[in-house]
Design an enzyme around this catalytic site. Structure first.
Site, mmCIF file in Angstrom:
data_model
loop_
_atom_site.group_PDB
_atom_site.id
_atom_site.type_symbol
_atom_site.label_atom_id
_atom_site.label_comp_id
_atom_site.label_asym_id
_atom_site.label_seq_id
_atom_site.Cartn_x
_atom_site.Cartn_y
_atom_site.Cartn_z
ATOM 1 N N ASP A 79 0.886 -1.241 -0.016
ATOM 2 C CA ASP A 79 -0.134 -0.030 0.076
ATOM 3 C C ASP A 79 0.820 1.241 0.035
ATOM 4 O O ASP A 79 2.163 1.423 0.132
ATOM 5 C CB ASP A 79 -0.928 0.062 1.319
ATOM 6 N N LYS A 80 0.326 2.273 -0.277
ATOM 7 C CA LYS A 80 1.120 3.860 -0.152
ATOM 8 C C LYS A 80 -0.110 4.543 0.546
ATOM 9 O O LYS A 80 -1.240 4.592 0.638
ATOM 10 C CB LYS A 80 1.086 3.932 -1.619
ATOM 11 N N HIS A 81 0.602 5.733 1.274
ATOM 12 C CA HIS A 81 0.096 6.631 1.945
ATOM 13 C C HIS A 81 0.712 7.989 1.504
ATOM 14 O O HIS A 81 1.962 8.052 1.541
ATOM 15 C CB HIS A 81 0.250 6.576 3.515
ATOM 16 N N SER A 82 -0.022 8.956 1.393
ATOM 17 C CA SER A 82 0.272 10.484 1.025
ATOM 18 C C SER A 82 -0.105 11.183 2.026
ATOM 19 O O SER A 82 -1.303 11.135 2.666
ATOM 20 C CB SER A 82 -0.269 10.945 -0.204
ATOM 21 N N THR A 119 -8.709 10.777 -1.184
ATOM 22 C CA THR A 119 -8.830 9.675 -2.506
ATOM 23 C C THR A 119 -10.626 9.214 -2.413
ATOM 24 O O THR A 119 -10.935 9.003 -3.506
ATOM 25 C CB THR A 119 -8.034 8.724 -2.018
ATOM 26 N N ARG A 167 -8.829 14.856 18.906
ATOM 27 C CA ARG A 167 -7.565 15.721 18.677
ATOM 28 C C ARG A 167 -7.878 16.975 17.753
ATOM 29 O O ARG A 167 -7.555 17.930 18.095
ATOM 30 C CB ARG A 167 -6.475 14.921 17.854
ATOM 31 N N SER A 182 -1.438 7.607 13.907
ATOM 32 C CA SER A 182 -2.690 7.716 13.421
ATOM 33 C C SER A 182 -2.743 7.062 11.850
ATOM 34 O O SER A 182 -3.462 6.438 11.582
ATOM 35 C CB SER A 182 -3.253 9.194 13.555
ATOM 36 N N LYS A 186 -3.919 2.737 10.691
ATOM 37 C CA LYS A 186 -5.190 2.378 9.973
ATOM 38 C C LYS A 186 -4.445 1.642 8.654
ATOM 39 O O LYS A 186 -5.182 0.599 8.369
ATOM 40 C CB LYS A 186 -5.649 3.848 9.315
ATOM 41 N N LYS A 187 -3.277 2.007 8.050
ATOM 42 C CA LYS A 187 -2.783 1.248 7.059
ATOM 43 C C LYS A 187 -2.303 -0.024 7.685
ATOM 44 O O LYS A 187 -2.608 -1.078 7.017
ATOM 45 C CB LYS A 187 -1.491 2.003 6.509
HETATM 46 N N1 URA Z 1 -4.000 11.596 8.393
HETATM 47 C C1 URA Z 1 -4.287 10.842 9.467
HETATM 48 O O1 URA Z 1 -4.839 9.894 9.177
HETATM 49 N N2 URA Z 1 -4.121 11.072 10.749
HETATM 50 C C2 URA Z 1 -3.463 12.314 11.191
HETATM 51 O O2 URA Z 1 -3.225 12.261 12.253
HETATM 52 C C3 URA Z 1 -3.009 13.261 10.289
HETATM 53 C C4 URA Z 1 -3.298 12.858 8.762
#
Ligand code: URA
Length: 435
Positions: A79-82, A119, A167, A182, A186-187
């Site tokens: 996977d990728k996260h931006s 996305t 938060r 955070s 999730k990833k």
């Molecule tokens: N994206 C997230 O999922 N969590 C954060 O705290 C900031 C950006």
């Protein structure tokens, strides 16, 4: 164990243990930890920080606060996260390209945050596309198609959903430690064998400053590795939009243009290819990032990624002829207005955050969580840094719901562009690679 003692320990600058953080994350997910306690915890972390071990422990604890997917597939799960930007539709291109290369991509994505696009919002611009797959449907589409893009749902990393909301209203979103846990929780709940991170810097990024982007990239890569997931990050430029389009349906149309070869934005292509190369190397599908990048470029050029994207869209409830007839399935705005340069010269700088904010103001993003998105609105044909302009050259086309919002966006656009007498070299697109 109890919440008060854990909060007090962090308040007093002590290191928290895995057991304490497991207890706290479980309590966030179950409701045993109150909002007040979650807020106090977040503030104690923001003020006193977490060390590397605590950051990994919090990531693991939040990942394990819900379901963690487990796969038995004939290829690596990647996977990728931006960290978010403007005109950044890399996920829509990269997920199918990785799938063609032999990876499986159960991509858990998010919605627009602040001035940045999301996305899920982009994909929801496609009529019928479902972003709420449950774990069984996610597994099914990932296995059958090779890639799926959906939201985290209620069962993946529930501690993050709770802590993130707290938060947001307690001025603790900025903590690097909490951002890291955070994003990663999730990833990693998707059961990954490898994760590539696109950490943006520049006028349209959350981390404007390159040093801050480096610090976040380091935390993310070390956090993921510490929690058992191989990871690499690229620091990429966001001093101008990544593509000529910003806005949900417009970006999907732009992606279709890239996948079919009809209209290819070089910056979007280059970042996708670079991230894909790193991902294939991480997953053992390429000898190194360079070979991986060449493979991704070949997959994009051949049309195989386009075909895979179309299959993913259809498998997630979208139309079966999106690539052949995008106009039938993507909403179009009733008003299209030109924002002309008004002067002669070269585009030397762009306030990219202002462009993202203009899309939000047009209705393409949310100001509050309950806002409904208008998928049709946004900016198109955006001029990039270095473009030579005359007074009547369009800087962009504004797609709006009405004339008044179009006019406001035109004014924002003009103010966001700096036109100078001599051309400026655009900044390097890939600034650094963090392993
Ligand atoms: N994206 C997230 O999922 N969590 C954060 O705290 C900031 C950006």
């Amino acid at each position: 164990m109890e919440a008060r003692a854990i909060i007090a320990a962090k308040r007093d600058g002590k290191a928290l243990t895995q057991a304490q953080l497991d207890w706290f994350a479980t309590g966030l997910a179950s409701g045993a930890v109150s909002d007040a306690q979650a807020g106090a915890f977040a503030m104690a972390v923001l003020l006193n920080g977490l060390d590397g071990d605590e950051r990994v422990a919090l990531t693991r604890a939040m990942r394990d606060s819900g379901e963690v997917l487990d796969w038995d597939l004939p290829g690596p799960v990647l996977d990728k996260h931006s960290t978010g930007g403007v005109g950044d539709a890399v996920s829509l291109v990269l997920a199918p390209a990785l799938a063609v290369a032999g990876a499986f991509v159960p991509m858990i994505s998010g919605r627009g945050l602040g001035h940045t696009g999301g996305t899920l919002d982009k994909l929801e611009a496609i009529s019928g596309y479902r972003t709420d797959l449950d774990a069984a449907a996610l597994a099914c589409v990932t296995r059958d198609v090779g890639c799926a893009i959906t939201g985290a749902g209620a069962r993946l990393a529930p501690a993050d959903r709770r802590l993130y909301a707290v938060r947001d209203v307690t001025a603790t979103v900025e903590s690097l430690d909490l951002i890291t846990a955070s994003i990663l929780s999730k990833k990693l709940a998707a059961g990954l064998d490898g994760l590539v991170l696109d950490v943006k810097c520049g006028s349209g990024a959350f981390m404007v400053d390159e040093d801050a982007a480096h610090a976040l990239a380091r935390c993310l890569v070390d956090g993921a590795k510490g929690a058992g997931c191989p990871a690499r990050a690229l620091i990429t430029d966001m001093n101008e939009p990544l593509a000529r389009s910003a806005g949900n349906a417009l970006e999907v149309a732009n992606v279709i243009g890239l996948l079919t070869g009809a209209e290819v934005d070089a910056r979007l292509w280059d970042v996708t290819v670079a991230l894909g190369g790193e991902a294939l190397a991480l997953g053992g599908l390429a000898a190194d990032a360079e070979a991986g990048a060449a493979r991704i470029a070949e997959i994009l050029s051949s049309g195989a990624a386009a075909e895979r994207f179309a299959r993913m869209v259809a498998a997630q409830g979208g139309p079966t002829d999106l690539l052949e007839a995008p106009d039938r399935h993507l909403a179009r705005a009733p008003v299209v207005a030109e924002a002309t340069a008004g002067t002669r010269g070269f585009v030397t700088a762009i306030d990219t955050r202002a462009l993202g904010a203009a899309v939000v103001a047009l209705g393409g993003g949310r100001r509050v969580e309950t806002d409904r998105i208008d998928p049709a609105v946004g900016l198109d044909n955006l001029a990039g840094i270095g473009t030579s302009v005359a007074p009547d050259t369009p800087l962009a086309l504004v797609h709006a719901a009405d004339a008044a919002s179009a006019e406001a966006a035109v004014a924002t656009l003009r103010a966001a562009y700096t036109i100078g007498p001599v051309p400026e070299e655009p900044a390097d697109l890939i600034r650094a690679r963090i392993a």
